[in-house]
Write a protein that holds these residues in place. Structure first.
Motif, mmCIF file in Angstrom:
data_model
loop_
_atom_site.group_PDB
_atom_site.id
_atom_site.type_symbol
_atom_site.label_atom_id
_atom_site.label_comp_id
_atom_site.label_asym_id
_atom_site.label_seq_id
_atom_site.Cartn_x
_atom_site.Cartn_y
_atom_site.Cartn_z
ATOM 1 N N GLY A 238 0.819 -1.218 0.000
ATOM 2 C CA GLY A 238 0.000 0.000 0.000
ATOM 3 C C GLY A 238 0.847 1.260 0.000
ATOM 4 O O GLY A 238 0.402 2.328 0.437
ATOM 5 N N LEU A 239 2.069 1.154 -0.490
ATOM 6 C CA LEU A 239 2.951 2.327 -0.557
ATOM 7 C C LEU A 239 3.097 2.763 -2.018
ATOM 8 O O LEU A 239 2.788 2.009 -2.930
ATOM 9 N N GLU A 240 3.605 3.979 -2.190
ATOM 10 C CA GLU A 240 3.790 4.494 -3.552
ATOM 11 C C GLU A 240 5.257 4.653 -3.882
ATOM 12 O O GLU A 240 6.077 4.962 -3.018
ATOM 13 N N LEU A 241 5.561 4.500 -5.166
ATOM 14 C CA LEU A 241 6.926 4.752 -5.623
ATOM 15 C C LEU A 241 7.152 6.259 -5.633
ATOM 16 O O LEU A 241 6.239 7.030 -5.924
ATOM 17 N N PHE A 242 8.374 6.669 -5.341
ATOM 18 C CA PHE A 242 8.712 8.101 -5.362
ATOM 19 C C PHE A 242 8.996 8.571 -6.786
ATOM 20 O O PHE A 242 8.816 9.735 -7.127
ATOM 21 N N VAL A 243 9.428 7.635 -7.614
ATOM 22 C CA VAL A 243 9.917 7.980 -8.952
ATOM 23 C C VAL A 243 8.820 7.781 -9.995
ATOM 24 O O VAL A 243 8.058 6.825 -9.926
ATOM 25 N N GLU A 244 8.759 8.697 -10.967
ATOM 26 C CA GLU A 244 7.778 8.548 -12.042
ATOM 27 C C GLU A 244 8.038 7.247 -12.804
ATOM 28 O O GLU A 244 9.179 6.809 -12.932
ATOM 29 N N GLN A 245 6.962 6.665 -13.319
ATOM 30 C CA GLN A 245 6.991 5.337 -13.897
ATOM 31 C C GLN A 245 8.103 5.144 -14.943
ATOM 32 O O GLN A 245 8.811 4.156 -14.943
ATOM 33 N N ARG A 246 8.288 6.152 -15.815
ATOM 34 C CA ARG A 246 9.248 5.952 -16.914
ATOM 35 C C ARG A 246 10.704 5.995 -16.440
ATOM 36 O O ARG A 246 11.611 5.730 -17.224
ATOM 37 N N ALA A 247 10.924 6.340 -15.170
ATOM 38 C CA ALA A 247 12.307 6.505 -14.698
ATOM 39 C C ALA A 247 12.677 5.550 -13.563
ATOM 40 O O ALA A 247 13.709 5.736 -12.919
ATOM 41 N N VAL A 248 11.876 4.511 -13.312
ATOM 42 C CA VAL A 248 12.206 3.599 -12.201
ATOM 43 C C VAL A 248 13.518 2.876 -12.519
ATOM 44 O O VAL A 248 13.843 2.640 -13.677
ATOM 45 N N SER A 249 14.277 2.559 -11.462
ATOM 46 C CA SER A 249 15.621 2.026 -11.705
ATOM 47 C C SER A 249 15.780 0.598 -11.219
ATOM 48 O O SER A 249 15.034 0.114 -10.382
ATOM 49 N N ASN A 250 16.814 -0.048 -11.774
ATOM 50 C CA ASN A 250 17.192 -1.392 -11.329
ATOM 51 C C ASN A 250 18.158 -1.327 -10.149
ATOM 52 O O ASN A 250 18.521 -2.344 -9.596
ATOM 53 N N VAL A 251 18.607 -0.109 -9.805
ATOM 54 C CA VAL A 251 19.656 0.071 -8.799
ATOM 55 C C VAL A 251 19.063 0.039 -7.397
ATOM 56 O O VAL A 251 19.540 -0.663 -6.513
ATOM 57 N N LEU A 252 18.024 0.838 -7.231
ATOM 58 C CA LEU A 252 17.358 0.930 -5.936
ATOM 59 C C LEU A 252 15.908 1.316 -6.180
ATOM 60 O O LEU A 252 15.572 1.831 -7.249
ATOM 61 N N THR A 253 15.067 1.041 -5.197
ATOM 62 C CA THR A 253 13.670 1.424 -5.304
ATOM 63 C C THR A 253 13.407 2.528 -4.292
ATOM 64 O O THR A 253 13.621 2.338 -3.093
#
Ligand SMILES: *Cc1c(COP(=O)(O)O)cnc(C)c1O
Length: 340
Positions: A238-253
């Motif tokens: 139930g949490l949200e990602l901080f990063v916009e969808q097109r910029a999510v990374s494989n390094v860290l979430t």
């Protein structure tokens, strides 16, 4: 053995310094005082490119991007209207302070089209190993990396690769420790200009052997899998990602901390009660985001452990969710990815 990670046929140079040394080396070898340069500032490491350039007397046009976002094509185009022919264009393949992956291919192609003579410099210090950099295919002129991120080696080594045209267009600016030409000539003969971090180079060799056994593409895909599993867990919690969808990374979430919760306390609990070290945000993002790393020889099992610790700490802080739901989502994602 470094070349495939950079995606280049040119020889990267190894420096005994932290990653910032590689950044400084690029600036002092490729620019002259008074040069106009452009910098993408999307977080702490973009600020660092800006500061290094300013310290060395370069005139900086910065493209300021909101935290959690990658620059848009229009933002970059607008900056080139103000500064049409910068000597060099600096950005982060991955901005570690926010967890934003920038589309290196798209950005490099745009800059190349707008200003063919501008040198394109990518800081891939945290991206390398987790994302394809494709230095040659993307025609990048300088790429930096460091031992303590994707290589899983202790801090203390930095790597710089320059394109042929960057090697040819080094500037006469005064420099000493970070004279890349001196290093290149020495390293071709198996020597270094200064005392190298020998023990670190031996660890690096072991890490590179492992990566090469796995295969660079599979190594990158492994990070992609961990990142997808982590995002699946975040959603289920139930949490949200901080990063916009097109910029999510494989390094860290990067995860937004719900406003009713105290992010700093959650991470302190994860560490003291459950033994997991999870990063938060810096400066204005302190307490507001969680940066959950899956870089540097992290196994699926380690990811699950870390997520379990995060769940315990979230539950202790009063966040409501069925305990184990994030872990289950991550395991489900890992299993389906593993079977493909
Ligand atoms: C870690 C990092 C650096 C370099 O930091 P050092 O502490 O000097 O090793 C530079 N850029 C990015 C994106 C990083 O993640």
């Amino acid at each position: 053995m470094l070349k495939p990670l950079f995606g280049t046929t040119t020889q990267p140079v190894i420096l005994t310094s932290s990653g910032t040394g590689a950044m400084e080396a690029v600036v002092v070898n490729l620019t002259d005082p008074g040069d106009h340069v452009m910098v993408i500032v999307a977080g702490k490491f973009g600020e660092r490119w800006k500061k290094i350039n300013q310290v060395y007397g370069n005139q900086v046009t910065s493209v300021d991007v909101s935290l959690g976002r990658a620059p848009t094509i229009d933002q970059i185009k607008d900056a080139f209207r103000i500064c049409p022919k910068p000597r060099a264009f600096f950005f982060q393949a991955h901005e570690t302070s926010t967890g934003v992956w920038m589309n290196v291919r798209e950005i490099a192609a745009l800059v190349r089209a707008l200003a063919p003579d501008t040198l394109i410099v990518a800081d891939a210090i945290s991206a390398m190993g987790a994302h394809a950099i494709d230095m040659d295919v993307n025609a990048l002129d300088a790429v930096t990396a460091g031992s303590q991120k994707g290589f899983g080696v202790a801090p203390g080594l930095a790597f710089v690769a320059l394109s042929d045209r960057a090697w040819k267009s080094r500037t006469p600016r005064a420099r000493f420790y970070f004279d890349l030409e001196k290093e290149r000539i020495g390293q071709e003969l198996g020597r270094t200009a200064w005392t190298p971090g020998v023990s670190l180079i031996q660890s690096l060799h072991a890490a590179l052997r492992q990566i090469s056994d796995i295969g660079v593409n599979r190594f990158i895909e492994h990070h992609g899998r961990l990142a997808r599993a982590c995002r699946a867990a975040v959603k289920e919690l139930g949490l949200e990602l901080f990063v916009e969808q097109r910029a999510v990374s494989n390094v860290l979430t990067a995860i937004k901390v719900p406003e009713v919760l105290d992010g700093t306390r959650i991470l302190a609990t994860a560490k003291s009660r459950y033994g997991a070290i999870i990063s938060g945000g810096q400066d204005e993002l302190k307490g507001k985001i969680i940066r959950f790393s899956h870089l540097g020889f992290v196994s699926p099992f380690m990811l699950i452990e870390g997520l379990a610790a995060l769940e315990f700490a979230l539950a202790d802080a009063g966040h409501h969710f069925p305990l184990g739901c994030g872990v289950t989502a991550a395991m489900t994602e890992l299993r389906s990815a593993g079977r493909q």
